[in-house]
Design an enzyme around this catalytic site. Structure first.
Site, PDB file in Angstrom:
ATOM      1  N   GLU A  51       0.816  -1.208   0.000  1.00  0.00           N
ATOM      2  CA  GLU A  51       0.000   0.000   0.000  1.00  0.00           C
ATOM      3  C   GLU A  51       0.853   1.264   0.000  1.00  0.00           C
ATOM      4  OE1 GLU A  51      -2.247  -2.878   2.823  1.00  0.00           O
ATOM      5  OE2 GLU A  51      -0.239  -2.639   1.985  1.00  0.00           O
ATOM      6  N   CYS A  83      -0.542   0.743   7.804  1.00  0.00           N
ATOM      7  CA  CYS A  83      -0.944   1.205   6.474  1.00  0.00           C
ATOM      8  C   CYS A  83      -2.267   1.966   6.534  1.00  0.00           C
ATOM      9  CB  CYS A  83      -1.076   0.016   5.525  1.00  0.00           C
ATOM     10  SG  CYS A  83       0.513  -0.693   5.035  1.00  0.00           S
ATOM     11  N   ALA A 149      26.405 -26.688  19.934  1.00  0.00           N
ATOM     12  CA  ALA A 149      27.593 -27.535  19.758  1.00  0.00           C
ATOM     13  C   ALA A 149      28.380 -27.482  21.052  1.00  0.00           C
ATOM     14  CB  ALA A 149      28.436 -27.013  18.594  1.00  0.00           C
ATOM     15  N   SER A 163      35.439 -20.572  21.059  1.00  0.00           N
ATOM     16  CA  SER A 163      34.493 -21.645  20.746  1.00  0.00           C
ATOM     17  C   SER A 163      34.657 -22.212  19.342  1.00  0.00           C
ATOM     18  CB  SER A 163      33.054 -21.126  20.903  1.00  0.00           C
ATOM     19  OG  SER A 163      32.810 -20.061  20.004  1.00  0.00           O
ATOM     20  N   TRP A 165      36.863 -24.303  16.542  1.00  0.00           N
ATOM     21  CA  TRP A 165      35.570 -24.934  16.332  1.00  0.00           C
ATOM     22  C   TRP A 165      35.478 -26.132  17.253  1.00  0.00           C
ATOM     23  CZ3 TRP A 165      32.069 -22.482  13.489  1.00  0.00           C
ATOM     24  CH2 TRP A 165      32.496 -21.574  12.537  1.00  0.00           C
ATOM     25  N   ARG A 179      19.435 -24.926   9.176  1.00  0.00           N
ATOM     26  CA  ARG A 179      19.004 -23.526   9.156  1.00  0.00           C
ATOM     27  C   ARG A 179      18.030 -23.251   8.011  1.00  0.00           C
ATOM     28  NH1 ARG A 179      24.908 -20.543   9.999  1.00  0.00           N
ATOM     29  NH2 ARG A 179      25.089 -20.926  12.257  1.00  0.00           N
ATOM     30  N   LEU A 199      25.323 -16.383  10.209  1.00  0.00           N
ATOM     31  CA  LEU A 199      24.087 -17.148  10.431  1.00  0.00           C
ATOM     32  C   LEU A 199      23.360 -17.465   9.124  1.00  0.00           C
ATOM     33  CD1 LEU A 199      22.545 -15.551  13.660  1.00  0.00           C
ATOM     34  CD2 LEU A 199      24.049 -17.539  13.451  1.00  0.00           C
TER      35      LEU A 199
END
Length: 375
Positions: A51, A83, A149, A163, A165, A179, A199
């Site tokens: 709109e 709107c 993990a 962290s 891996w 994901r 991410l």
């Protein structure tokens, strides 16, 4: 009332396919004197609604015109202002919408109160086919999963927050695929600051979820990876923050204020906020305080714990579930329907939280089946 204009709106809505997920496909046409003077569609998740784009296209000529839109205009502050207010301000005389939006309250009332005539149901059947996924989602309650993990002793980072891996490359590839099955992947600001993650799914063949970061005080820097333009990012922050950095106003960043203190005690506030954006499948990836808040707020449906053959040890290293924990074993959360699968040198432990916030059953079963097909 003329169905040909709604057909134009439907064709416009289709232009947003693949870009507005998890929002609905919406198109809008503004007509005056049997002539189309404005067109618009929802172009990308977090962007202006159809709109608004049509009203901008029409300009001042919109006064006294008719507006055709595939979905009932919104009447609340979400990613964008209502709107309904823009329609009233533009001087629209009549609004024709095809499909009622169950997320919308008071739209018809406020428009009619301000002299706008409302007509609904024009080409409803055709339009419902166009937005069937969105309409199905409206009937569903959100599904929330936790993925982590960790080491054999349940640690997700050392006392210096290192962290990378913990798990194998093969396990990380499984996570990328996971994901792609969710509407959104969520982390807290501390995790985002320490890991600076994208991410994403790290593949052109898979669908990227919307990224969500809980950044209470808006402390993430301008050049953080979550603010790149590849995927939309929802930034959840405390509603008392008034000084918003200018870089958070760029395309693809959606600001979502909530009562953070209340949300820490009741994570369902976060889930409900995301649900208002049509985000129904949420994968929480940390950190430990976020995971604890979600688990003990009874909003988590299932867990995916990747366990690596490592031991970190230490009282101040970071455990997978933070917070204060429970006082008694009898108060602990129970996990049912557990499964275990070996992935390279790691083990993936799955299960459902027995006290989980009730999810839509069909959505839960659908996700379980799809995730298992990856493993």
């Amino acid at each position: 009332m003329n169905s040909k204009y709604m057909k134009i709106a439907i064709d416009l809505a289709k232009k947003g396919k693949g870009r507005v997920y998890t929002n609905p496909l919406v198109g809008c046409v503004i007509v005056k004197g049997n002539k189309v003077i404005g067109k618009g569609w929802h172009k990308y998740f977090g962007g202006e609604h159809a709109e608004i784009n049509a009203l901008t296209d029409a300009g001042r000529s919109a006064i006294g015109s008719d507006l055709y839109v595939t979905l009932e205009p919104c009447n609340s502050y979400g990613k964008r202002p209502p709107c309904t207010l823009a329609i009233i301000k533009a001087g629209i005389k009549r609004v024709y919408y095809a499909v009622h939006d169950k997320n919308v309250l008071g739209s018809k009332e406020i428009l009619e109160k301000n002299g706008v005539e409302i007509y609904s149901g024009l080409l409803k059947g055709q339009t419902e086919i166009l937005m069937k996924d969105y309409l199905k989602y409206l009937e569903s309650k959100p599904k929330v999963s936790v993925k982590a993990a960790m080491t054999l002793d349940g640690k997700i980072a050392t006392y210096e927050y290192d962290s990378k891996w913990i798990t194998s490359k093969k396990s990380r590839k499984v996570v990328y695929k996971m994901r792609s099955l969710y509407d959104a992947v969520l982390v807290g600001a501390n995790t985002a600051l320490k890991d600076n993650p994208f991410l994403t799914v790290h593949s052109k063949k898979l669908k990227n979820p919307v990224r969500v970061v809980i950044d209470s005080n808006l402390k993430l820097p301008r050049l953080h990876n979550l603010f790149d333009s590849s995927v939309p990012t929802v930034v959840i922050y405390d509603l008392n923050i008034t000084d918003i950095p200018k870089y958070l106003g760029k395309e693809g960043i959606i600001l979502a204020p909530v009562d953070i203190n209340a949300a820490k005690k009741d994570f369902s506030i976060i889930v409900k906020k995301l649900n208002s954006f049509s985000i129904k499948r949420i994968l929480i990836e940390g950190g430990s305080e976020i995971i604890a808040s979600a688990l003990f707020s009874n909003v988590v449906d299932d867990i995916y714990f990747f366990v690596a053959p490592r031991i970190i040890g230490g009282k101040t290293s970071i455990s997978v579930v933070g917070g204060n924990g429970v006082k008694r074993i009898s108060e602990s959360l129970r996990v049912k329907n557990m499964g275990i699968k070996k992935i390279a040198s790691d083990f993936l432990i799955t299960g459902q939280i027995d006290k989980a916030y009730p999810s839509s059953r069909h959505l839960l079963l659908e996700m379980e089946s799809t995730v298992k097909s990856l493993l």
